[in-house]
Design a protein around this motif. Sequence first.
Motif, PDB file in Angstrom:
ATOM      1  N   THR A  35      93.233  71.395  41.045  1.00 33.25           N
ATOM      2  CA  THR A  35      93.024  70.807  42.358  1.00 33.25           C
ATOM      3  C   THR A  35      92.739  69.322  42.223  1.00 33.25           C
ATOM      4  OG1 THR A  35      92.108  72.889  43.164  1.00 33.25           O
ATOM      5  CG2 THR A  35      91.606  70.933  44.448  1.00 33.25           C
ATOM      6  N   PHE A  36      93.325  68.527  43.108  1.00 30.66           N
ATOM      7  CA  PHE A  36      93.049  67.092  43.142  1.00 30.66           C
ATOM      8  C   PHE A  36      91.556  66.880  43.363  1.00 30.66           C
ATOM      9  CE2 PHE A  36      92.583  63.254  45.831  1.00 30.66           C
ATOM     10  CZ  PHE A  36      92.927  62.320  44.870  1.00 30.66           C
ATOM     11  N   ASP A  37      90.975  65.953  42.611  1.00 36.46           N
ATOM     12  CA  ASP A  37      89.529  65.722  42.682  1.00 36.46           C
ATOM     13  C   ASP A  37      89.048  65.245  44.038  1.00 36.46           C
ATOM     14  OD1 ASP A  37      89.125  66.534  40.092  1.00 36.46           O
ATOM     15  OD2 ASP A  37      89.185  64.521  39.254  1.00 36.46           O
ATOM     16  N   GLY A  38      89.874  64.540  44.746  1.00 35.11           N
ATOM     17  CA  GLY A  38      89.463  64.070  46.064  1.00 35.11           C
ATOM     18  C   GLY A  38      88.305  63.095  45.986  1.00 35.11           C
ATOM     19  N   VAL A  39      87.341  63.246  46.874  1.00 35.22           N
ATOM     20  CA  VAL A  39      86.181  62.371  46.925  1.00 35.22           C
ATOM     21  C   VAL A  39      85.176  62.852  45.887  1.00 35.22           C
ATOM     22  CG1 VAL A  39      84.323  61.521  48.406  1.00 35.22           C
ATOM     23  CG2 VAL A  39      86.593  61.967  49.369  1.00 35.22           C
ATOM     24  N   CYS A  40      84.764  61.951  45.010  1.00 33.10           N
ATOM     25  CA  CYS A  40      83.858  62.322  43.902  1.00 33.10           C
ATOM     26  C   CYS A  40      82.679  61.359  43.820  1.00 33.10           C
ATOM     27  CB  CYS A  40      84.604  62.308  42.581  1.00 33.10           C
ATOM     28  SG  CYS A  40      86.047  63.331  42.506  1.00 33.10           S
ATOM     29  N   PRO A  41      81.808  61.351  44.815  1.00 32.21           N
ATOM     30  CA  PRO A  41      80.682  60.408  44.740  1.00 32.21           C
ATOM     31  C   PRO A  41      79.714  60.785  43.617  1.00 32.21           C
ATOM     32  CG  PRO A  41      80.399  61.882  46.603  1.00 32.21           C
ATOM     33  CD  PRO A  41      81.755  62.174  46.013  1.00 32.21           C
ATOM     34  N   GLU A  42      79.163  59.778  42.983  1.00 33.76           N
ATOM     35  CA  GLU A  42      78.156  59.977  41.949  1.00 33.76           C
ATOM     36  C   GLU A  42      76.844  60.364  42.631  1.00 33.76           C
ATOM     37  OE1 GLU A  42      78.524  58.996  38.518  1.00 33.76           O
ATOM     38  OE2 GLU A  42      80.647  58.500  38.761  1.00 33.76           O
ATOM     39  N   VAL A  43      76.022  61.113  41.925  1.00 33.90           N
ATOM     40  CA  VAL A  43      74.704  61.480  42.445  1.00 33.90           C
ATOM     41  C   VAL A  43      73.916  60.224  42.793  1.00 33.90           C
ATOM     42  CG1 VAL A  43      72.497  62.573  41.865  1.00 33.90           C
ATOM     43  CG2 VAL A  43      74.635  63.713  41.266  1.00 33.90           C
ATOM     44  N   ALA A  44      74.070  59.174  41.979  1.00 32.98           N
ATOM     45  CA  ALA A  44      73.360  57.920  42.222  1.00 32.98           C
ATOM     46  C   ALA A  44      73.674  57.343  43.607  1.00 32.98           C
ATOM     47  CB  ALA A  44      73.710  56.900  41.144  1.00 32.98           C
ATOM     48  N   PHE A  45      74.898  57.556  44.073  1.00 34.42           N
ATOM     49  CA  PHE A  45      75.304  57.091  45.403  1.00 34.42           C
ATOM     50  C   PHE A  45      74.353  57.643  46.470  1.00 34.42           C
ATOM     51  CE2 PHE A  45      77.695  58.165  49.308  1.00 34.42           C
ATOM     52  CZ  PHE A  45      78.141  56.910  49.693  1.00 34.42           C
ATOM     53  N   PHE A  46      73.970  58.902  46.326  1.00 33.24           N
ATOM     54  CA  PHE A  46      73.074  59.536  47.300  1.00 33.24           C
ATOM     55  C   PHE A  46      71.615  59.174  47.039  1.00 33.24           C
ATOM     56  CE2 PHE A  46      76.880  62.167  47.303  1.00 33.24           C
ATOM     57  CZ  PHE A  46      77.169  62.163  48.652  1.00 33.24           C
ATOM     58  N   LYS A  47      71.247  59.047  45.781  1.00 41.23           N
ATOM     59  CA  LYS A  47      69.857  58.729  45.444  1.00 41.23           C
ATOM     60  C   LYS A  47      69.470  57.316  45.855  1.00 41.23           C
ATOM     61  CE  LYS A  47      68.723  61.986  41.869  1.00 41.23           C
ATOM     62  NZ  LYS A  47      68.086  62.149  40.568  1.00 41.23           N
ATOM     63  N   GLU A  48      70.459  56.444  46.042  1.00 39.56           N
ATOM     64  CA  GLU A  48      70.198  55.077  46.488  1.00 39.56           C
ATOM     65  C   GLU A  48      69.810  55.040  47.963  1.00 39.56           C
ATOM     66  OE1 GLU A  48      73.916  53.212  45.622  1.00 39.56           O
ATOM     67  OE2 GLU A  48      73.474  52.987  43.489  1.00 39.56           O
ATOM     68  N   ARG A  49      69.988  56.132  48.658  1.00 38.70           N
ATOM     69  CA  ARG A  49      69.728  56.198  50.092  1.00 38.70           C
ATOM     70  C   ARG A  49      68.436  56.951  50.372  1.00 38.70           C
ATOM     71  NH1 ARG A  49      74.477  55.111  49.072  1.00 38.70           N
ATOM     72  NH2 ARG A  49      76.110  54.454  50.492  1.00 38.70           N
ATOM     73  N   ALA A  50      67.933  56.754  51.582  1.00 36.72           N
ATOM     74  CA  ALA A  50      66.799  57.556  52.029  1.00 36.72           C
ATOM     75  C   ALA A  50      67.271  59.004  52.137  1.00 36.72           C
ATOM     76  CB  ALA A  50      66.309  57.054  53.387  1.00 36.72           C
ATOM     77  N   PRO A  51      66.396  59.978  51.915  1.00 38.85           N
ATOM     78  CA  PRO A  51      66.831  61.388  51.947  1.00 38.85           C
ATOM     79  C   PRO A  51      67.589  61.773  53.211  1.00 38.85           C
ATOM     80  CG  PRO A  51      64.626  61.241  51.057  1.00 38.85           C
ATOM     81  CD  PRO A  51      64.990  59.845  51.536  1.00 38.85           C
ATOM     82  N   ASP A  52      67.116  61.358  54.379  1.00 39.17           N
ATOM     83  CA  ASP A  52      67.814  61.712  55.623  1.00 39.17           C
ATOM     84  C   ASP A  52      69.219  61.114  55.655  1.00 39.17           C
ATOM     85  OD1 ASP A  52      65.658  63.175  56.515  1.00 39.17           O
ATOM     86  OD2 ASP A  52      64.941  61.642  57.914  1.00 39.17           O
ATOM     87  N   ASP A  53      69.348  59.869  55.181  1.00 38.27           N
ATOM     88  CA  ASP A  53      70.655  59.214  55.165  1.00 38.27           C
ATOM     89  C   ASP A  53      71.580  59.879  54.147  1.00 38.27           C
ATOM     90  OD1 ASP A  53      72.589  57.282  55.908  1.00 38.27           O
ATOM     91  OD2 ASP A  53      72.039  56.039  54.179  1.00 38.27           O
ATOM     92  N   ALA A  54      71.039  60.265  52.998  1.00 39.08           N
ATOM     93  CA  ALA A  54      71.852  60.946  51.982  1.00 39.08           C
ATOM     94  C   ALA A  54      72.375  62.270  52.524  1.00 39.08           C
ATOM     95  CB  ALA A  54      71.031  61.181  50.716  1.00 39.08           C
ATOM     96  N   GLU A  55      71.504  63.024  53.193  1.00 37.87           N
ATOM     97  CA  GLU A  55      71.928  64.314  53.766  1.00 37.87           C
ATOM     98  C   GLU A  55      72.961  64.104  54.871  1.00 37.87           C
ATOM     99  OE1 GLU A  55      67.696  66.564  52.872  1.00 37.87           O
ATOM    100  OE2 GLU A  55      68.117  65.850  54.894  1.00 37.87           O
ATOM    101  N   LYS A  56      72.762  63.093  55.678  1.00 37.45           N
ATOM    102  CA  LYS A  56      73.716  62.790  56.756  1.00 37.45           C
ATOM    103  C   LYS A  56      75.073  62.399  56.166  1.00 37.45           C
ATOM    104  CE  LYS A  56      74.405  59.642  60.617  1.00 37.45           C
ATOM    105  NZ  LYS A  56      73.880  58.500  61.364  1.00 37.45           N
ATOM    106  N   THR A  57      75.053  61.587  55.130  1.00 33.59           N
ATOM    107  CA  THR A  57      76.291  61.161  54.488  1.00 33.59           C
ATOM    108  C   THR A  57      77.032  62.344  53.888  1.00 33.59           C
ATOM    109  OG1 THR A  57      75.348  58.983  54.030  1.00 33.59           O
ATOM    110  CG2 THR A  57      77.263  59.630  52.726  1.00 33.59           C
ATOM    111  N   MET A  58      76.305  63.201  53.183  1.00 33.34           N
ATOM    112  CA  MET A  58      76.926  64.388  52.585  1.00 33.34           C
ATOM    113  C   MET A  58      77.509  65.283  53.681  1.00 33.34           C
ATOM    114  SD  MET A  58      77.756  66.296  49.971  1.00 33.34           S
ATOM    115  CE  MET A  58      76.765  66.071  48.517  1.00 33.34           C
ATOM    116  N   GLY A  59      76.773  65.481  54.734  1.00 39.20           N
ATOM    117  CA  GLY A  59      77.247  66.318  55.832  1.00 39.20           C
ATOM    118  C   GLY A  59      78.513  65.770  56.469  1.00 39.20           C
ATOM    119  N   SER A  60      78.563  64.461  56.678  1.00 37.90           N
ATOM    120  CA  SER A  60      79.758  63.886  57.295  1.00 37.90           C
ATOM    121  C   SER A  60      80.950  64.013  56.355  1.00 37.90           C
ATOM    122  CB  SER A  60      79.529  62.430  57.700  1.00 37.90           C
ATOM    123  OG  SER A  60      79.393  61.592  56.590  1.00 37.90           O
TER     124      SER A  60
END
Length: 168
Positions: A35-60
Amino acid sequence: MSNKRDLLIHYDEENQKFIFYMLEASDTAALRAKTFDGVCPEVAFFKERAPDDAEKTMGSMVFAALDHGSINRVSIRDYKSESEVAMREYVTELEVAAQNNDPEAQYSLFMEYHSRTMRSGNSSDLQRAEELLIASANAGYAPAKKALDDWTLLKAAAEWRIDRGPSV
């Protein structure tokens, strides 16, 4: 000791519900490999954000991916339009970086321009793709050097698309 598990999200369009499966990673290895990898954000991408923003980003990201592969979209937002705007912004950022001789940006733009050629059949996009690929490879960027080895085939496919003319 527990085994590594993967999360599989299934959108049951008919019943309008989501099903979350926890599967053994070893059971999904063959699927992931083809399967094509598609979007592959690093964990650091989410950890750089506030928890609510990280969860919102992942959800979107999840909703956008599910809508992309669905017939009956969830349509929480107009993800297609939002994605197009984000892509235009990203390409603008890449153009600036490429003009500043960033070989990674040049390579990313090469892929974008080659892709555009394959969609639209525009020869100027192919010419720009080639210029960017050569610049990136000459700067020593390994993925560009590898792509340059395959450029004859990639270019031939794009030229075939150009020769076909506009899509109807």
